[in-house]
Design a protein around this motif. Structure first.
Motif, PDB file in Angstrom:
ATOM      1  N   GLY A 189       0.768  -1.327   0.027  1.00 29.47           N
ATOM      2  CA  GLY A 189      -0.058  -0.029   0.001  1.00 29.47           C
ATOM      3  C   GLY A 189       0.757   1.122  -0.058  1.00 29.47           C
ATOM      4  N   ARG A 190       1.922   1.365   0.827  1.00 29.65           N
ATOM      5  CA  ARG A 190       2.826   2.314   0.892  1.00 29.65           C
ATOM      6  C   ARG A 190       3.604   2.794  -0.477  1.00 29.65           C
ATOM      7  NH1 ARG A 190       6.078   1.517   6.364  1.00 29.65           N
ATOM      8  NH2 ARG A 190       7.178   3.214   5.608  1.00 29.65           N
ATOM      9  N   LEU A 191       3.939   1.505  -0.902  1.00 30.23           N
ATOM     10  CA  LEU A 191       4.667   1.550  -2.450  1.00 30.23           C
ATOM     11  C   LEU A 191       3.677   2.002  -3.466  1.00 30.23           C
ATOM     12  CD1 LEU A 191       6.691  -1.725  -2.415  1.00 30.23           C
ATOM     13  CD2 LEU A 191       7.628   0.457  -2.364  1.00 30.23           C
ATOM     14  N   GLY A 192       2.487   1.726  -3.259  1.00 35.82           N
ATOM     15  CA  GLY A 192       1.394   2.012  -4.413  1.00 35.82           C
ATOM     16  C   GLY A 192       1.264   3.844  -4.209  1.00 35.82           C
ATOM     17  N   LEU A 193       1.193   4.031  -3.016  1.00 38.54           N
ATOM     18  CA  LEU A 193       0.945   5.563  -2.638  1.00 38.54           C
ATOM     19  C   LEU A 193       1.945   6.321  -3.209  1.00 38.54           C
ATOM     20  CD1 LEU A 193      -0.761   7.692  -1.687  1.00 38.54           C
ATOM     21  CD2 LEU A 193       0.214   7.339   0.586  1.00 38.54           C
ATOM     22  N   VAL A 194       3.234   5.922  -2.882  1.00 35.99           N
ATOM     23  CA  VAL A 194       4.302   6.715  -3.466  1.00 35.99           C
ATOM     24  C   VAL A 194       4.451   6.732  -4.977  1.00 35.99           C
ATOM     25  CG1 VAL A 194       7.092   6.731  -3.418  1.00 35.99           C
ATOM     26  CG2 VAL A 194       5.779   6.315  -1.376  1.00 35.99           C
ATOM     27  N   GLY A 195       4.206   5.575  -5.465  1.00 35.94           N
ATOM     28  CA  GLY A 195       4.147   5.520  -6.944  1.00 35.94           C
ATOM     29  C   GLY A 195       2.940   6.778  -7.474  1.00 35.94           C
ATOM     30  N   ASP A 196       1.901   6.785  -6.875  1.00 36.74           N
ATOM     31  CA  ASP A 196       0.923   7.597  -7.396  1.00 36.74           C
ATOM     32  C   ASP A 196       1.512   8.961  -7.162  1.00 36.74           C
ATOM     33  OD1 ASP A 196      -0.896   5.633  -7.839  1.00 36.74           O
ATOM     34  OD2 ASP A 196      -2.081   5.679  -6.032  1.00 36.74           O
ATOM     35  N   LEU A 197       1.867   9.153  -6.243  1.00 40.18           N
ATOM     36  CA  LEU A 197       2.446  10.649  -5.782  1.00 40.18           C
ATOM     37  C   LEU A 197       3.545  11.194  -6.970  1.00 40.18           C
ATOM     38  CD1 LEU A 197       3.050  10.524  -2.031  1.00 40.18           C
ATOM     39  CD2 LEU A 197       1.201  11.772  -3.387  1.00 40.18           C
ATOM     40  N   ALA A 236       6.685  -2.071  -6.355  1.00 31.90           N
ATOM     41  CA  ALA A 236       7.894  -1.806  -6.489  1.00 31.90           C
ATOM     42  C   ALA A 236       8.221  -1.317  -7.866  1.00 31.90           C
ATOM     43  CB  ALA A 236       9.104  -2.568  -5.976  1.00 31.90           C
ATOM     44  N   ARG A 237       7.939  -2.111  -8.919  1.00 32.34           N
ATOM     45  CA  ARG A 237       8.262  -1.936 -10.225  1.00 32.34           C
ATOM     46  C   ARG A 237       7.353  -0.737 -10.628  1.00 32.34           C
ATOM     47  NH1 ARG A 237       7.238  -6.243 -15.075  1.00 32.34           N
ATOM     48  NH2 ARG A 237       5.267  -5.446 -15.131  1.00 32.34           N
ATOM     49  N   GLU A 238       6.066  -0.691 -10.217  1.00 33.92           N
ATOM     50  CA  GLU A 238       5.463   0.587 -10.700  1.00 33.92           C
ATOM     51  C   GLU A 238       5.845   1.739 -10.121  1.00 33.92           C
ATOM     52  OE1 GLU A 238       2.822   0.709 -12.740  1.00 33.92           O
ATOM     53  OE2 GLU A 238       3.208  -1.342 -13.139  1.00 33.92           O
ATOM     54  N   VAL A 239       6.611   1.749  -8.819  1.00 31.48           N
ATOM     55  CA  VAL A 239       7.235   3.024  -8.638  1.00 31.48           C
ATOM     56  C   VAL A 239       8.436   3.340  -9.533  1.00 31.48           C
ATOM     57  CG1 VAL A 239       8.600   3.968  -6.655  1.00 31.48           C
ATOM     58  CG2 VAL A 239       6.472   2.808  -6.121  1.00 31.48           C
ATOM     59  N   GLU A 265      12.643  -6.572 -17.943  1.00 32.58           N
ATOM     60  CA  GLU A 265      11.245  -6.247 -17.873  1.00 32.58           C
ATOM     61  C   GLU A 265      10.903  -5.018 -17.482  1.00 32.58           C
ATOM     62  OE1 GLU A 265      10.397  -9.265 -14.910  1.00 32.58           O
ATOM     63  OE2 GLU A 265      10.157 -10.843 -16.337  1.00 32.58           O
ATOM     64  N   TYR A 266      11.907  -4.300 -16.389  1.00 34.10           N
ATOM     65  CA  TYR A 266      11.881  -2.888 -16.269  1.00 34.10           C
ATOM     66  C   TYR A 266      12.066  -2.052 -17.142  1.00 34.10           C
ATOM     67  CZ  TYR A 266      11.529  -3.634 -11.022  1.00 34.10           C
ATOM     68  OH  TYR A 266      11.011  -4.114  -9.644  1.00 34.10           O
ATOM     69  N   ARG A 267      12.964  -2.353 -18.200  1.00 32.32           N
ATOM     70  CA  ARG A 267      12.994  -1.432 -19.114  1.00 32.32           C
ATOM     71  C   ARG A 267      12.136  -1.386 -20.263  1.00 32.32           C
ATOM     72  NH1 ARG A 267      19.648  -3.043 -20.175  1.00 32.32           N
ATOM     73  NH2 ARG A 267      20.568  -1.403 -19.010  1.00 32.32           N
ATOM     74  N   GLU A 268      11.581  -2.575 -20.439  1.00 32.78           N
ATOM     75  CA  GLU A 268      10.285  -2.688 -21.338  1.00 32.78           C
ATOM     76  C   GLU A 268       9.296  -1.827 -20.875  1.00 32.78           C
ATOM     77  OE1 GLU A 268       7.825  -3.876 -24.448  1.00 32.78           O
ATOM     78  OE2 GLU A 268      10.046  -4.103 -24.143  1.00 32.78           O
ATOM     79  N   ALA A 269       8.866  -2.057 -19.393  1.00 30.91           N
ATOM     80  CA  ALA A 269       7.920  -1.176 -18.758  1.00 30.91           C
ATOM     81  C   ALA A 269       8.001   0.359 -18.943  1.00 30.91           C
ATOM     82  CB  ALA A 269       7.557  -1.701 -17.519  1.00 30.91           C
ATOM     83  N   MET A 270       9.257   0.634 -18.992  1.00 26.37           N
ATOM     84  CA  MET A 270       9.544   2.149 -18.953  1.00 26.37           C
ATOM     85  C   MET A 270       9.478   2.719 -20.121  1.00 26.37           C
ATOM     86  SD  MET A 270      12.218   2.976 -15.617  1.00 26.37           S
ATOM     87  CE  MET A 270      13.275   1.307 -15.727  1.00 26.37           C
ATOM     88  N   TRP A 271      10.277   2.229 -21.120  1.00 30.19           N
ATOM     89  CA  TRP A 271      10.649   2.569 -22.373  1.00 30.19           C
ATOM     90  C   TRP A 271      10.214   1.399 -23.506  1.00 30.19           C
ATOM     91  CZ3 TRP A 271      15.116   2.660 -18.829  1.00 30.19           C
ATOM     92  CH2 TRP A 271      15.134   3.712 -17.992  1.00 30.19           C
TER      93      TRP A 271
END
Length: 311
Positions: A189-197, A236-239, A265-271
């Motif tokens: 939940g905390r990670l999700g909130l930080v990602g949203d911010l 964590a990945r979404e953040v 996978e992270y690079r694919e998600a970002m770019w």
């Protein structure tokens, strides 16, 4: 009276407790204060609803800062923050939910009065920390409302996203890191909130909470990249994706612990599309390296604009 509450159906509250220091009895009145400390949860909820009604009214501002009736006094803010804390510590979900509504009314009133920073946060920080603790609540409704309350607090001028992020990202040393492994639900939940911010406000060096190093340090401290819980790993990945889309390739300096497959996978998600364009450029197509790079930048900018529009 309180809209939706039939006083005739409520039991009689017990006498006033001996220790009610810090509670604004002069504004709430003795009866409402007795209800706040009653064994009956319906009375406690009604007392918090009445307190919310007062905060939303002119009575909250009487005798305010600098003698103004438009700005609540620091003492008044502190007293009503104490009322919020009483409700947030309640085991009954409905009482806790009503106290979160009171907290948001308190923050809205402070923001509307032009109050900012420590004038407010020194009093409401314990409340925000209590709301954060409800992310581990057994009730999904309470967990959802806790996230919504922290998000709304970030939107309020008297608190702001940096301050909320700073509270959310406090790990608490080695004990906090151990708890992150044992209690995945609040960490997700905390990670999700930080990602949203990050998506809503971005990251910037020099910001107290929302800076790339602080955000990615939080992900690392809670073991987000390799956590045993799938939900935590995905959060964590979404953040990381949110930060990467803001600062570009610089995010990779925080990803040294990732396995090669994870990094891919992270690079694919970002770019994802940018990576494909760069591969085409290296193969001799697509107008040269500079053109491929610009196309990727335009794509990232387009995604950012789209995400802000949806937020």
């Amino acid at each position: 009276g309180v809209p939706g509450v039939n006083v005739q159906n409520l039991p009689e509250p017990p006498p006033l407790p001996s220790n009610v220091d810090g509670i604004p009895i002069d504004v709430l009145g003795e009866y409402v204060t007795r209800c706040l400390y009653s064994p009956s949860w319906s009375l406690r909820e009604a007392a918090l609803a009445k307190a919310t009604q007062i905060v939303d009214s002119d009575d909250f501002h009487v005798g305010g800062v600098g003698g103004s009736d438009q700005t609540p006094s620091h003492q008044r803010i502190k007293e009503f923050a104490n009322v919020v804390s009483v409700g947030l510590g309640d085991k009954i979900s409905q009482v806790a939910l009503t106290s979160m509504s009171l907290l948001l009314s308190l923050l809205t009133s402070c923001s509307a009065s032009g109050l900012r920073g420590p004038a407010v946060t020194q009093h409401v920080d314990p409340c925000l920390t209590s709301v954060l603790s409800r992310l581990s609540d057994a009730s999904g409704k309470v967990r959802g409302e806790a996230l919504a309350t922290l998000t709304a607090a970030a939107d309020e001028g008297c608190v702001g996203p940096n301050h909320v992020a700073g509270i959310v990202m406090k790990v608490g040393g080695e004990k906090g890191k151990r708890d992150a492994n044992r209690k995945p639900r609040p960490i997700a939940g905390r990670l999700g909130l930080v990602g949203d911010l990050v998506v809503r406000y971005g990251v910037r060096e020099g910001w107290g909470g929302l800076n790339a190093g602080g955000v990615m340090g939080f992900v690392k401290d809670v073991g987000g990249f390799g956590h045993t819980n799938f939900e935590v790993r995905m959060a964590a990945r979404e953040v990381t994706v949110a930060v990467g889309r803001r600062i570009g390739r610089d995010v990779e300096k925080y990803l040294g612990s990732l396995r090669p497959k994870q990094m891919e996978e992270y690079r694919e998600a970002m770019w994802g599309e940018e990576e494909e364009e760069e591969e085409e450029v290296e193969a001799g197509g697509g107008g040269g390296e500079e053109g491929g790079r610009k196309g990727g930048v335009r794509e990232v900018e387009r995604r950012e604009v789209g995400s802000r529009g949806r937020g």
